[in-house]
Design an enzyme around this catalytic site. Sequence first.
Site: not given
Length: 298
Positions: A210, A240-243
């Site tokens: 990603l 925050d998606l995947d952050e």
Amino acid sequence: MLSTSRNADAGTPPAAEPHFVLNLSCAAEPGIVAAVTTALAGQGANLVETAQFWDRQSDRFFLRVAFLGQPGTDVAGIEAALAPTRARFGMDVTVLDSARKPRILIMVSRFDHALLHLLYQVRVGWLSAEVVAIVSNHPDARRVAEHEGVPFHHIPVSRDTKPEAEARLKALVAETGADLVVLARYMQVLSDDFSRVLAGRVINIHHSFLPSFKGAKPYHQAHERGVKLIGATAHYVTADLDEGPIIEQEAERITHSMTPDDLVAVGRDIESRVLARAVKRHLEGRVMLNGQRTVVFT
């Protein structure tokens, strides 16, 4: 000649000493370590391990102390002894009792490699934890849960049922007393509300392609682009998606001769290892949040 303990005649082993982990963070200033260790010494603590870090960018100080306590020592007593020091320096403090096994709830979808690795590490004692539930949006993992003797909860999720599914999940976390939720390749996006409610208590694992390769078959996409490194990232879940703040990462070099299936196999292996290490460090109180980053004492 066999050596004997002073309790050998009574036929009872000596009592284990209470073992605790203290984590704290505060604005950096002189005297922090001295004040903390003096307070612990007043409780008869015997220090086993210490680690500290001064983040000059934020001017924040982080300290982890593992120590043995006297018989009868408990978390409440340690917190009371530290109260004046905590107030003096404006510290954020947590104290863990290592005698109590943390309770973890594992969530998974159809790919169970990370789940199986976690369960094995718990079984052999490398992860000191109690798995209180396995949750999935598919029924596939029921067989694994039954084999391990862990309660299984099938909670299907669709766009229309997502609020109800998350309400069931929140209730399950409360009912089981789960200290940590582990997303072991759980392929559903958690809502902002759920992420806020369990902030710092949910760890996710994903491949490190990603944001370049999103969606289905990321390893096949990477193969098409001739990627030479495969990696995985374990992080805390935020809105925050995947952050979220990163806990652990690993990468491995691959070659042009490897097929997409080879890449998938390497990726699954890395994901399993990275997630297990992240969970272990969290459970041992080795991870401290520093804004959007983490301090990880290894």
